[in-house]
Design a protein around this motif. Sequence first.
Motif, PDB file in Angstrom:
ATOM      1  N   GLN A 135     112.507 -23.642  55.193  1.00  0.00           N
ATOM      2  CA  GLN A 135     113.453 -23.350  56.276  1.00  0.00           C
ATOM      3  C   GLN A 135     113.088 -24.175  57.503  1.00  0.00           C
ATOM      4  N   ILE A 170     103.321 -18.910  52.989  1.00  0.00           N
ATOM      5  CA  ILE A 170     102.937 -18.795  54.400  1.00  0.00           C
ATOM      6  C   ILE A 170     101.764 -17.844  54.605  1.00  0.00           C
ATOM      7  N   GLN A 171     101.534 -16.939  53.655  1.00  0.00           N
ATOM      8  CA  GLN A 171     100.412 -16.026  53.882  1.00  0.00           C
ATOM      9  C   GLN A 171      99.054 -16.728  53.807  1.00  0.00           C
ATOM     10  N   TYR A 208     109.591 -26.011  57.174  1.00  0.00           N
ATOM     11  CA  TYR A 208     108.275 -25.424  56.872  1.00  0.00           C
ATOM     12  C   TYR A 208     108.427 -24.548  55.650  1.00  0.00           C
ATOM     13  N   ARG A 226     108.058 -21.116  53.629  1.00  0.00           N
ATOM     14  CA  ARG A 226     107.893 -19.675  53.792  1.00  0.00           C
ATOM     15  C   ARG A 226     107.202 -19.062  52.580  1.00  0.00           C
ATOM     16  N   ARG A 250      93.817 -26.618  60.678  1.00  0.00           N
ATOM     17  CA  ARG A 250      93.150 -25.445  61.242  1.00  0.00           C
ATOM     18  C   ARG A 250      92.161 -24.811  60.264  1.00  0.00           C
ATOM     19  N   ARG A 259     100.658 -21.564  57.550  1.00  0.00           N
ATOM     20  CA  ARG A 259     101.957 -22.239  57.453  1.00  0.00           C
ATOM     21  C   ARG A 259     101.830 -23.731  57.147  1.00  0.00           C
ATOM     22  N   ILE A 305     112.206 -25.049  61.378  1.00  0.00           N
ATOM     23  CA  ILE A 305     111.576 -24.524  62.589  1.00  0.00           C
ATOM     24  C   ILE A 305     111.850 -25.502  63.719  1.00  0.00           C
ATOM     25  N   ASP A 306     112.143 -24.952  64.886  1.00  0.00           N
ATOM     26  CA  ASP A 306     112.330 -25.759  66.089  1.00  0.00           C
ATOM     27  C   ASP A 306     110.939 -25.962  66.663  1.00  0.00           C
ATOM     28  N   CYS A 307     110.262 -27.007  66.265  1.00  0.00           N
ATOM     29  CA  CYS A 307     108.816 -27.118  66.464  1.00  0.00           C
ATOM     30  C   CYS A 307     108.471 -27.720  67.822  1.00  0.00           C
ATOM     31  N   GLN A 308     107.678 -27.003  68.579  1.00  0.00           N
ATOM     32  CA  GLN A 308     107.276 -27.459  69.908  1.00  0.00           C
ATOM     33  C   GLN A 308     106.047 -28.367  69.851  1.00  0.00           C
ATOM     34  N   ILE A 309     105.425 -28.464  68.683  1.00  0.00           N
ATOM     35  CA  ILE A 309     104.261 -29.343  68.567  1.00  0.00           C
ATOM     36  C   ILE A 309     104.735 -30.794  68.543  1.00  0.00           C
TER      37      ILE A 309
END
Lengths: 464, 155
Positions: A60, A78-79, A73, A75, A16, A82, A62-66
Motif C-alpha cells: 500500500q 510489518i510485524q 510499503y 503490510r 534500524r 516496516r 505511504i505519504d513518506c516524509q523521509i
Amino acid sequence: MELDPKRYAGKRLLRREIPLSTNALREALQHQHFKQIPTLRKEKSSMYCNRCNATLPHLQNIDCQICGSKHLYCRNCIQMGRVSFCETFYEWAGPEPDWHIHDNPCAWEGELTRHQQIAADAIDQTMKQNGKLLVHAVCGAGKTEMLFQGITTSLQQGKRICLATPRADVVRELLPRFQQAFPTVSVQALYGGSPDKTGDGQLILATTHQLLRFYHAFDVLIIDEIDAFPFHADPMLHVASEKAKKPTCASIFLTATPRQKEKRQIAAKTLPHVFVPVRFHGQPLPVPASKLCFGMHKQLRKGTFPKGLLHWFNNRRNPTRQVLVFLPTVVLADTLQDEAMEVLRPSAQKILPKREAETLIRTVYAADKDREAKVQAFRNREIAIILTTTILERGVTFPSVDVAILDAAHDVFDEAALVQIAGRAGRSPADPTGEVVFFHEGRSDAMDKAVRAIQDMNRRAKRL
Amino acid sequence: MLEKNISLYSYEPFMQDYIARWKYRGDYVLGKVFEAEFRKLYHQHFQDSKYEVVPIPLSAERMADRGFNQAGELAAFTRAKQKDVLGRKHGEKQSKRSRLHRMTAENPFHLLSEPPKYAVLIDDIYTTGTTLRHAAQVLQENGTDFVAACTLIRG
Ligand SMILES: [Zn+2]
C-alpha cells in the motif's frame, strides 16, 4: 572496525536492525562488508516485497516524509518492522562466518527406542546428504530426541541449524532441553518479545515468523508441526522458510498429523518419509471415547456444563490426574469460568488436595498475558484444571492428564486438531494411559476421522 | 490554558492495539479509517474558518524512523487550514516516563513560525494532557489568543 560475521551473515536487515552508527555503516559498505538490496522489486509489471514476497493488495502507499514522496510499503510482514520502498536491505557480503566445528557436542545420554532409532538414522542421513525428509511421528513419539543424532553430526561438520515451530510456547519449552543436550553450543530462542534478539547462535530455535529475518542462513532447517496453523495456511511462512535456507540445505519436516498435501506426496513417493507410529514408552495412543449430551448447546450458552461432563469428572478411572478441558471459543471459556469454579471444585480438590481451592481452576487463551505462567503452574501441579481453546492442542506437553473436549463437533475441531488434542493424554511412562472424551450433541466427520486415524496408528504400531 | 479538548474515542484495549500498529509499526493506511469521523468531529466543534489546526509534531529523529506523523495525518483529515508551527526536541519515549516525571518535565516544543490567532491542536491520544498543555503554552506565549485541542482518543 571489526564486524562479527556471525551477527550479520544469513540475514537481510533493515537499517534500524543494524546497531551501527552512520559512519560505521558507511565504512562497512566501503569495505563491501554489506551490499544493499532493494526492499521491493518489480516483476511482470507487479511489485513484490523482497522479504515476504507479498504483492497487491498487501503493498500500500505511504505519504513518506523521509523521502518526501508517495511510495509503496509492505503490510504483510510489518510485524517484523516496516519494509518501505525508499529504504534498502543490507545483506552481509563480508567474510563467511566460521561456525564452530564441535568434536562431541551432545550431552544427552538417554536411549532411543528401536523405532526412534530408525527415524534418527534417517534424519541423520538426510542431514548429511542435504536432502528432504518428512518425519511422521505420533504425538508422544519423542521426536525431539530423534533429532539429536543428526544435529550432532551437523555440528561436527560446523553447520548452522534452525528448528522452526509455529508457537512461542513450544520454543520456550524446547530451549532448556536443547541447552542441556548441547551445553557447549550457542543455542538461541527467537520469538516475538524473546530476550534473545541478535540471532547469531549456531543452533536457532524460532517461531516460523522469525524466519523472515534470515536469508541464506542455514545448512539444516527443521520445520516442526508442518501441518499446523499458521504454517499450512500462510504462504508467507513458506516463502520465509525457503529463503532462510542456504542454496544447499537439508530440510526435515515433522508432523503428527499430515495434511492431504503431505499424504499425496508420501503416496507419490515425491517426498521421502519415515513413520514412527509408537510412543516412546511403547503404549498405544488413547482412543477418544464419545459422550452424547442432549441439550448441551443450550446449557453451554447459559453458562452451565452438561451433566455428562460432571458425571465423567466424578467417575474418572484416576481421579488424581489433572484435566485439560478444551472449548471451541474464548467467549465460551469466559462464560463458563464462574460455573467451573463452583461445580468442578470438588474434582479439582481431589486432584490437588493440598492446594488452595481458589487457584485450582484456570482458563488459558491465546491472547492471555499470563499464559506462560499458567502453563508453567499447571506443569508444576499448582493448577488442577485448565479450561482452554485449541491453543494448547499442540506441542505443549504435560506428563499426566485427562482430556475433555466440549462441543467436539464444532468447526474449529478438525481432524488434525482432535488428534493433537487427544495426543496430550498419556505422555508419561509412569502413567502412559489417559482418558480422552468427546462431548457432543451429534458427531462430526472430523470426530470419526480422528478416532479412525488414532486406531489406525495403534494397529500399525502393533504390527511392527 | 486549553479552552477545551474533544476526542472521538476512549482508550479500549482493541483501540490500543490498532493505534500501536498504526503508529509504532508504521502501518500508514490504518489511519484512513478515521478520516470521515474525525473530520466530522472537528467541524462539529470548530465550524468557523477562523480556526487553524496545529498538529503536535514528532522530533526529527522519530520522524526519520517512522516516515509519517500520525497527528499530521489527523490534521490533514480535517481539511481545515493547517499550520505546522511547532518543532520538537528529541527526548525519551513518553510512555516510558513516570506520570510525575511527565507532569513536571520541561517543555519539548519550540516555535518555528508565527502561530495562528485561533489554534486547534491535533494529536492522537490525550492522556495526562501534559503534551497538549506544553504545546499550548508555546503558542500562547507567542500571540495565540485561543487554543483548544481535538484528539482521536482520550486515554
Ligand atoms: Zn513484506
